[in-house]
Design a protein around this motif. Structure first.
Motif, PDB file in Angstrom:
ATOM      1  N   UNK A  81       0.843  -1.205   0.000  1.00 49.40           N
ATOM      2  CA  UNK A  81       0.000   0.000   0.000  1.00 49.40           C
ATOM      3  C   UNK A  81       0.877   1.253   0.000  1.00 49.40           C
ATOM      4  N   UNK A  82       1.902   1.248   0.821  1.00 47.15           N
ATOM      5  CA  UNK A  82       2.797   2.404   0.902  1.00 47.15           C
ATOM      6  C   UNK A  82       3.528   2.625  -0.415  1.00 47.15           C
ATOM      7  N   UNK A  83       3.985   1.545  -1.033  1.00 44.33           N
ATOM      8  CA  UNK A  83       4.679   1.670  -2.316  1.00 44.33           C
ATOM      9  C   UNK A  83       3.744   2.193  -3.400  1.00 44.33           C
ATOM     10  N   UNK A  84       2.498   1.720  -3.373  1.00 40.98           N
ATOM     11  CA  UNK A  84       1.508   2.153  -4.371  1.00 40.98           C
ATOM     12  C   UNK A  84       1.220   3.642  -4.232  1.00 40.98           C
ATOM     13  N   UNK A  85       0.994   4.118  -3.017  1.00 43.54           N
ATOM     14  CA  UNK A  85       0.664   5.532  -2.814  1.00 43.54           C
ATOM     15  C   UNK A  85       1.835   6.432  -3.182  1.00 43.54           C
ATOM     16  N   UNK A  86       3.046   5.973  -2.898  1.00 44.06           N
ATOM     17  CA  UNK A  86       4.227   6.762  -3.275  1.00 44.06           C
ATOM     18  C   UNK A  86       4.365   6.827  -4.796  1.00 44.06           C
ATOM     19  N   UNK A  87       4.133   5.701  -5.463  1.00 43.21           N
ATOM     20  CA  UNK A  87       4.215   5.672  -6.926  1.00 43.21           C
ATOM     21  C   UNK A  87       3.139   6.547  -7.555  1.00 43.21           C
ATOM     22  N   UNK A  88       1.937   6.500  -7.006  1.00 40.02           N
ATOM     23  CA  UNK A  88       0.851   7.350  -7.515  1.00 40.02           C
ATOM     24  C   UNK A  88       1.232   8.817  -7.383  1.00 40.02           C
ATOM     25  N   UNK A  89       1.757   9.177  -6.220  1.00 43.65           N
ATOM     26  CA  UNK A  89       2.127  10.579  -5.975  1.00 43.65           C
ATOM     27  C   UNK A  89       3.176  11.052  -6.966  1.00 43.65           C
ATOM     28  N   UNK A  90       4.205  10.231  -7.184  1.00 48.09           N
ATOM     29  CA  UNK A  90       5.292  10.623  -8.084  1.00 48.09           C
ATOM     30  C   UNK A  90       4.824  10.681  -9.540  1.00 48.09           C
ATOM     31  N   UNK A  91       4.014   9.715  -9.952  1.00 51.04           N
ATOM     32  CA  UNK A  91       3.598   9.618 -11.354  1.00 51.04           C
ATOM     33  C   UNK A  91       2.588  10.691 -11.723  1.00 51.04           C
ATOM     34  N   UNK A  92       1.700  11.016 -10.800  1.00 48.04           N
ATOM     35  CA  UNK A  92       0.626  11.973 -11.115  1.00 48.04           C
ATOM     36  C   UNK A  92       0.982  13.413 -10.798  1.00 48.04           C
ATOM     37  N   UNK A  93       2.155  13.646 -10.189  1.00 49.50           N
ATOM     38  CA  UNK A  93       2.526  15.016  -9.822  1.00 49.50           C
ATOM     39  C   UNK A  93       2.529  15.972 -11.013  1.00 49.50           C
ATOM     40  N   UNK A  94       3.137  15.607 -12.164  1.00 47.01           N
ATOM     41  CA  UNK A  94       3.082  16.530 -13.312  1.00 47.01           C
ATOM     42  C   UNK A  94       1.656  16.803 -13.779  1.00 47.01           C
ATOM     43  N   UNK A  95       0.794  15.780 -13.720  1.00 48.52           N
ATOM     44  CA  UNK A  95      -0.605  15.972 -14.131  1.00 48.52           C
ATOM     45  C   UNK A  95      -1.323  16.896 -13.151  1.00 48.52           C
ATOM     46  N   UNK A  96      -1.091  16.676 -11.863  1.00 51.16           N
ATOM     47  CA  UNK A  96      -1.733  17.541 -10.854  1.00 51.16           C
ATOM     48  C   UNK A  96      -1.271  18.978 -10.999  1.00 51.16           C
ATOM     49  N   UNK A  97       0.007  19.173 -11.283  1.00 50.52           N
ATOM     50  CA  UNK A  97       0.542  20.528 -11.464  1.00 50.52           C
ATOM     51  C   UNK A  97      -0.083  21.194 -12.684  1.00 50.52           C
ATOM     52  N   UNK A  98      -0.233  20.430 -13.766  1.00 48.41           N
ATOM     53  CA  UNK A  98      -0.854  20.981 -14.976  1.00 48.41           C
ATOM     54  C   UNK A  98      -2.314  21.335 -14.736  1.00 48.41           C
ATOM     55  N   UNK A  99      -3.021  20.492 -13.983  1.00 49.63           N
ATOM     56  CA  UNK A  99      -4.420  20.777 -13.658  1.00 49.63           C
ATOM     57  C   UNK A  99      -4.525  22.049 -12.827  1.00 49.63           C
ATOM     58  N   UNK A 100      -3.672  22.156 -11.803  1.00 49.67           N
ATOM     59  CA  UNK A 100      -3.701  23.337 -10.939  1.00 49.67           C
ATOM     60  C   UNK A 100      -3.371  24.604 -11.719  1.00 49.67           C
ATOM     61  N   UNK A 101      -2.390  24.515 -12.594  1.00 50.54           N
ATOM     62  CA  UNK A 101      -2.000  25.684 -13.393  1.00 50.54           C
ATOM     63  C   UNK A 101      -3.147  26.107 -14.323  1.00 50.54           C
ATOM     64  N   UNK A 102      -3.813  25.143 -14.929  1.00 54.01           N
ATOM     65  CA  UNK A 102      -4.927  25.453 -15.834  1.00 54.01           C
ATOM     66  C   UNK A 102      -6.112  26.024 -15.059  1.00 54.01           C
ATOM     67  N   UNK A 103      -6.359  25.505 -13.867  1.00 57.99           N
ATOM     68  CA  UNK A 103      -7.437  26.052 -13.035  1.00 57.99           C
ATOM     69  C   UNK A 103      -7.148  27.505 -12.651  1.00 57.99           C
ATOM     70  N   UNK A 104      -5.886  27.808 -12.368  1.00 63.00           N
ATOM     71  CA  UNK A 104      -5.510  29.184 -12.050  1.00 63.00           C
ATOM     72  C   UNK A 104      -5.718  30.096 -13.256  1.00 63.00           C
ATOM     73  N   UNK A 105      -5.405  29.591 -14.451  1.00 62.02           N
ATOM     74  CA  UNK A 105      -5.631  30.374 -15.671  1.00 62.02           C
ATOM     75  C   UNK A 105      -7.117  30.662 -15.866  1.00 62.02           C
ATOM     76  N   UNK A 106      -7.964  29.683 -15.574  1.00 59.83           N
ATOM     77  CA  UNK A 106      -9.410  29.888 -15.673  1.00 59.83           C
ATOM     78  C   UNK A 106      -9.861  30.940 -14.667  1.00 59.83           C
ATOM     79  N   UNK A 107      -9.321  30.879 -13.454  1.00 54.89           N
ATOM     80  CA  UNK A 107      -9.681  31.874 -12.433  1.00 54.89           C
ATOM     81  C   UNK A 107      -9.303  33.284 -12.884  1.00 54.89           C
TER      82      UNK A 107
END
Length: 458
Positions: free
Chosen positions: A371-397
């Motif tokens: 479980x710990x390995x899975x959550x760490x892998x999810x965090x590392x793999x999705x970080x660029x996607x989360x950053x892109x989502x946050x940046x796009x949401x800020x642009x919409x704001x």
């Protein structure tokens, strides 16, 4: 777009502090010279199309939503004609976030708890709407109102200052705003589509990790759960109640001092699906997982369903509060975000995910270290996607803020559009409506929260 606009050459003091200087040739008149109240009752049920003010838009309310808190007869409603301006007049004191002004495109009926206005000969209909829209977006409207709950009546706004340029100038302002608004909406729609694609990509990564693990060559076995399919051989499939406690809210009596301290943000507030709620006295100091009880949120999935709350916080009583017996909180949050809860929801008028049904849901459970390995892998793999989502949401704001400022500056005479509006190309009449029909001022969808209650009391 706005760089071509310049201030008016000659200005005068409006006599209204928040309006300040206005164009010298504009008139400042009371609202009763620009608007008149309609209030035509639906006596005899001459009209049956029910309208609703939904986040700044007047929409036709589907029949399936005509349930719950509705009046015994829609004869108490008022008739709305295309072009009428609807003002949600209720509860100014307690709700300072909602959009309160709508512009009707359809004939129908709406609760008599709202104001239905039409413009006088001095004001073009669309300009009259945009002027009140600016009052709403800038929250100036909250300075009016009367009564214990600060409700609005036409008598409360009849002396409200309204700026009135000539009809030609009003038409130029409307033309420019329509032109700009279409492009802003189209840009926001494109960014919202990008966010949706990024979120879908993120969900694919998470779903794969929490249902198959990280080893692509692992042997699988049938889980016996339809939504889950096959799972790694070393995993177990258990009911949620075997893995998590479902806690009851701890009710804490609060003194007036403690209640006042809540407003200082010393504690965070959590509600169902992460909605920041006004709550009373449920207190936690822990790392917990909140799951929505409200069936509508679970089905529509407009909001995150599994919210991790940490530290000292208040939570309302419309959220299930979970704590792992053993295991990784982040892993369970990721799993529970993947589930289709529709088969587990009960009730029609007030659909809910009950405690017993939630705890009966079956989930995949790998060993804790995995479980710990899975959550760490999810965090590392999705970080660029989360950053892109946050940046796009800020642009919409920023686009939304730009739109609000543009409307306010034009209808209050801070910028001159006369020359620019005359040179604009024809509007995109053929532009697909779905590219314009975006929630420009909110990420939420559906009716304003108090709409049904207001209609029931009308």
């Amino acid at each position: 777009m706005i760089h071509a606009l310049t201030p008016y050459p000659a200005m005068k003091d409006s006599g209204v502090p928040w309006l300040g200087q206005v164009p010298e040739h504009w008139d400042v008149v009371p609202a009763l010279a620009a608007y008149k109240s309609r209030g035509i009752k639906n006596t005899g049920m001459v009209e049956k199309t029910v309208l609703s003010l939904s986040y700044g838009r007047i929409v036709i309310k589907p029949e399936e939503k005509l349930r719950g808190l509705v009046p015994e007869s829609f004869e108490t409603y008022q008739i709305v004609e295309p072009g009428n301006i609807i003002v949600r007049t209720t509860d100014l004191q307690n709700d300072k976030n909602s959009l309160r002004i709508g512009h009707a495109k359809d004939r129908g009926i709406i609760t008599s708890a709202y104001l239905c206005l039409e413009t006088t000969d001095r004001v073009l209909n669309e300009f009259g709407y945009q002027y009140l829209n600016a009052y709403d977006l800038l929250k100036i409207i909250y300075g009016y109102g009367s009564g214990l709950r600060q409700n609005l009546d036409f008598k409360d706004i009849r002396r409200m200052p309204v700026l009135v340029p000539s009809h030609d100038e009003q038409a130029a302002i409307v033309r420019y705003l329509d032109y700009a608004d279409r492009r802003i909406r189209r840009t926001i729609a494109a960014k919202q589509k990008l966010i949706k694609l990024l979120q879908e990509q993120k969900q694919v990564i998470i779903h794969q990790a929490v249902t198959r693990g990280l080893d692509p060559d692992v042997k699988l076995k049938p889980s016996g759960v339809e939504w889950l399919g096959n799972v790694p051989e070393g995993w177990k499939v258990k009911r949620l109640k075997a893995e998590m406690y479902n806690l009851n809210p701890v009710r804490v009596p609060l003194s007036s001092t403690e209640r006042g301290r809540m407003t200082t943000r010393e504690y965070d507030y959590y509600g169902a699906s992460g909605i920041i709620d006004k709550v009373d006295d449920y207190l936690f100091d822990d790392d917990l997982l909140l799951i929505a009880e409200d069936g509508a949120n679970l089905v529509l999935r407009n909001l995150p369903l599994a919210v991790i709350a940490r530290g000292k916080f208040w939570v309302n009583n419309h959220a299930h509060i979970l704590k792992p017996i053993e295991g990784k909180l982040e892993y369970f949050a990721a799993v529970l975000e993947q589930i289709n809860y529709l088969p587990w929801i009960t009730g029609s008028a007030q659909p809910k995910l009950t405690r017993d049904r939630l705890m009966a849901v079956k989930i995949p459970v790998p060993p804790v270290d995995e479980q710990e390995a899975i959550t760490e892998a999810i965090s590392n793999t999705t970080l660029p996607l989360s950053s892109a989502i946050q940046r796009t949401q800020q642009e919409i704001s920023l686009l939304r803020e730009y739109r609000t400022r543009l409307i306010a500056d034009l209808v209050t005479g801070k910028l001159d559009v006369r020359g620019v509006a005359a040179q604009l190309p024809e509007l995109d009449a053929a532009l697909p409506e779905e590219e314009l029909d975006v929630e420009i001022d909110t990420d939420l969808e559906g009716d304003e929260p108090e709409t049904e209650a207001a209609e029931a009391l009308a």
